[in-house]
Design a protein around this motif. Structure first.
Motif, short mmCIF file in Angstrom:
data_model
loop_
_atom_site.label_atom_id
_atom_site.label_comp_id
_atom_site.label_asym_id
_atom_site.label_seq_id
_atom_site.Cartn_x
_atom_site.Cartn_y
_atom_site.Cartn_z
N UNK A 398 -11.60 -13.38 4.87
CA UNK A 398 -10.86 -13.73 3.67
C UNK A 398 -11.04 -12.68 2.58
N UNK A 399 -12.25 -12.12 2.49
CA UNK A 399 -12.49 -11.05 1.52
C UNK A 399 -11.68 -9.81 1.88
N UNK A 400 -11.65 -9.49 3.16
CA UNK A 400 -10.83 -8.36 3.60
C UNK A 400 -9.36 -8.60 3.25
N UNK A 401 -8.89 -9.82 3.42
CA UNK A 401 -7.50 -10.13 3.08
C UNK A 401 -7.24 -9.97 1.59
N UNK A 402 -8.15 -10.47 0.75
CA UNK A 402 -7.96 -10.34 -0.69
C UNK A 402 -8.00 -8.89 -1.14
N UNK A 403 -8.99 -8.15 -0.64
CA UNK A 403 -9.12 -6.74 -1.02
C UNK A 403 -7.95 -5.94 -0.50
N UNK A 404 -7.60 -6.16 0.77
CA UNK A 404 -6.45 -5.46 1.34
C UNK A 404 -5.16 -5.83 0.64
N UNK A 405 -5.02 -7.11 0.24
CA UNK A 405 -3.83 -7.53 -0.48
C UNK A 405 -3.72 -6.85 -1.84
N UNK A 406 -4.86 -6.77 -2.56
CA UNK A 406 -4.86 -6.09 -3.86
C UNK A 406 -4.51 -4.61 -3.70
N UNK A 407 -5.09 -3.98 -2.68
CA UNK A 407 -4.78 -2.58 -2.42
C UNK A 407 -3.31 -2.42 -2.04
N UNK A 408 -2.80 -3.33 -1.22
CA UNK A 408 -1.40 -3.26 -0.83
C UNK A 408 -0.46 -3.37 -2.01
N UNK A 409 -0.72 -4.34 -2.91
CA UNK A 409 0.13 -4.50 -4.08
C UNK A 409 0.07 -3.25 -4.96
#
Length: 516
Positions: A398-409
């Motif tokens: 879940x942390x990877x998803x949040x961090x990856x999502x922030x980076x993606x945005x």
């Protein structure tokens, strides 16, 4: 009574968890439609508005690993109740806040609840449901979280039309109360029966490293990727996280087991979850602005027009779960990513003349792909984990998803800005109007109305569609490559290592008199 796979209350407990994660989903996006109103009412500048949104994301990313480990150690139901209590209190404070600083602080506390609820809610499923039912349970939570995100603009738009801006926070109170009562009554306690000693060093390093990294990523679109603050925060975050990894591999009782990444099922299911999140947030970053500014809809109408995305997700999640039960994880995850790539690839052809029917169709296809891939990917993660480590293990992905999502945005936002700025025509405009037009499509449309230049609005709409197409093409390519990688590397069947390492549900439960 002990937690077991045949506990008749487990489906009611799942409903309570689904309600809680639904709230988290729309809280991620509900702020976006309220920002103009809050800016006027509280006299807040752009920086303050950005931090009302970003404080939530920053706290989630920084604390999720620690909260997942705490749930394993001290009891997942107990931590969920603490989180929902904080959520209700902070929502009430935000609703009646009279300053930007108080709203930002309250949003940060809401982020603590999200950091607790996201990993712990999924971890509870490993103790409540056996392998034959867990896929269905995971799809319910994935639908709750996924449906909640695009519901934010709809709920927010309705509340702002009928009530004051604080109502977007006040709506959380009854949901938090009902969720807390249901979890207290229906959810048996579960925890690691042999908890490790608290890893204070790991908690501090992970929190500092993730917070610094995500802060740098959040600031990059505004400050620029080469700005000293951006570079310094990202570099410091990566260095501290490298120190965290070294610490976790060396310490006798680590907060999280990094050796989980040696399991292909855990690794590639986590990667798939990150990349699906990247695609979903990419859509939700560009499409609402298109619907509102280019197509000319108000916030409520914009939210309603995102319903095909929700419909696709609601159909896709159970479809992916059924496929996973029949043929294993690889097929639905890779197929879902391929469907997502097809949907957003078609969406890249959207132009000024495109009708809503065309947009609704490709949004539905993209939503179908997201649901098909995300639910079995999360089930695969849980299946690869020993039940006693479900909280900390789920927190990793879940942390990877949040961090990856922030980076993606941040990356997609930079791509959108570059595509837009390079196409908008500001020749012959007054300096102030030209600067506003180059900054954003909202600024361009406002300037066009103010100075009476309809040609500027036409140019801005075309420029935004060009930038949106670039974002959707990048998202399609990412999803397509991800489909190939997961089709090749994600195991199709449960990992033998996970089955050997998983303990029975009785081993991870505690008696009612201890839980209560």
């Amino acid at each position: 009574m002990t937690t077991s796979y045949d506990d008749p209350r487990r489906w009611w407990a799942l409903a309570a968890l689904g309600l809680a994660v639904l709230t988290l989903g729309f809280d991620i996006t509900i702020m976006n439609v309220a920002l103009p109103t809050i800016a006027t009412e509280l006299e807040v500048g752009t920086d303050g508005l950005q931090w009302m949104v970003n404080a939530y994301v920053l706290v989630i990313a920084g604390l999720m690993l620690t909260c997942g480990a705490l749930g394993d150690r001290y009891g997942r139901r107990r931590l969920l109740l603490i989180g929902l209590g904080l959520f209700g209190i902070s929502s009430a404070i935000a609703a009646w806040a009279d300053s930007a600083a108080l709203v930002i602080a309250a949003r940060g506390v809401m982020g603590v609840d999200a950091a607790i609820l996201m990993p712990v809610a999924f971890a509870v499923l490993a103790a409540l449901f056996g392998p034959s039912e867990r896929g269905k349970a995971v799809s319910v939570l994935v639908m709750g979280l996924g449906v909640g995100i695009p519901l934010g603009p709809i709920i927010g738009g309705y509340l702002l039309e009928h009530f004051w801006w604080g109502s977007i926070f006040l709506i959380n109170l009854p949901i938090a109360l009902v969720g807390a009562i249901a979890i207290a009554v229906l959810l048996p306690e579960s925890r690691d029966p042999s908890p490790r000693r608290p890893d204070i060093g790991g908690a501090v390093l992970s929190t500092v490293g993730l917070t610094s990294l995500v802060y740098g990523v959040i600031e990059a679109p505004t400050r620029g990727w080469s700005d000293p603050v951006t570079v310094g925060a990202i570099t410091a975050g990566l260095l501290v996280l490298a120190g965290f990894a070294a610490w976790e591999l060396r310490v006798r009782e680590p907060m999280i087991d990094l050796h989980l990444f040696a399991r292909p099922q855990f690794l590639w299911a986590s990667v798939a979850g990150v990349l699906v999140t990247f695609g979903m947030l990419g859509l939700l970053f560009v499409v609402p602005q298109y619907l509102q500014f280019v197509a000319g809809h108000d916030p409520l109408a914009t939210g309603i027009r995102l319903l095909p995305l929700i419909g696709g997700l609601v159909v896709g999640a159970p479809t992916g779960e059924r496929l996973a039960a029949r043929v294993g994880y690889r097929v639905p995850v890779s197929a879902g990513l391929a469907v997502l790539a097809a949907g957003v690839g078609v969406g890249a052809a959207t132009d000024v003349a495109s009708g809503y029917g065309f947009v609704a169709a490709w949004l539905a296809i993209a939503g179908l792909g997201i649901g098909m891939a995300l639910a079995p990917a999360m089930d695969a993660v849980l299946d690869a984990l020993p039940t006693e480590q479900a909280g900390s293990g789920t927190a990793i992905t879940m942390t990877l998803r949040q961090t990856g999502g922030a980076l993606g945005v941040a990356l997609l936002g930079s791509l959108l800005a570059e595509g837009y700025t390079g196409r908008v025509d500001t020749a012959g405009l007054p300096a102030a109007a030209a600067a506003a037009a180059r900054e954003s499509i909202a600024g361009a449309l406002t300037a066009a109305a103010r100075i009476g230049e309809p040609s500027l609005a036409v140019s801005a709409n075309a420029a935004y569609l060009h930038g949106m197409s670039l974002v959707l093409i990048a998202t399609a390519v990412t999803a397509g490559v991800s489909a190939l990688l997961t089709g090749w590397l994600l195991p199709g069947e449960p990992s033998p290592d996970s089955e050997e390492g998983r303990q029975s549900p009785e081993a991870t439960s505690v008696p009612d008199n201890d839980a209560r």
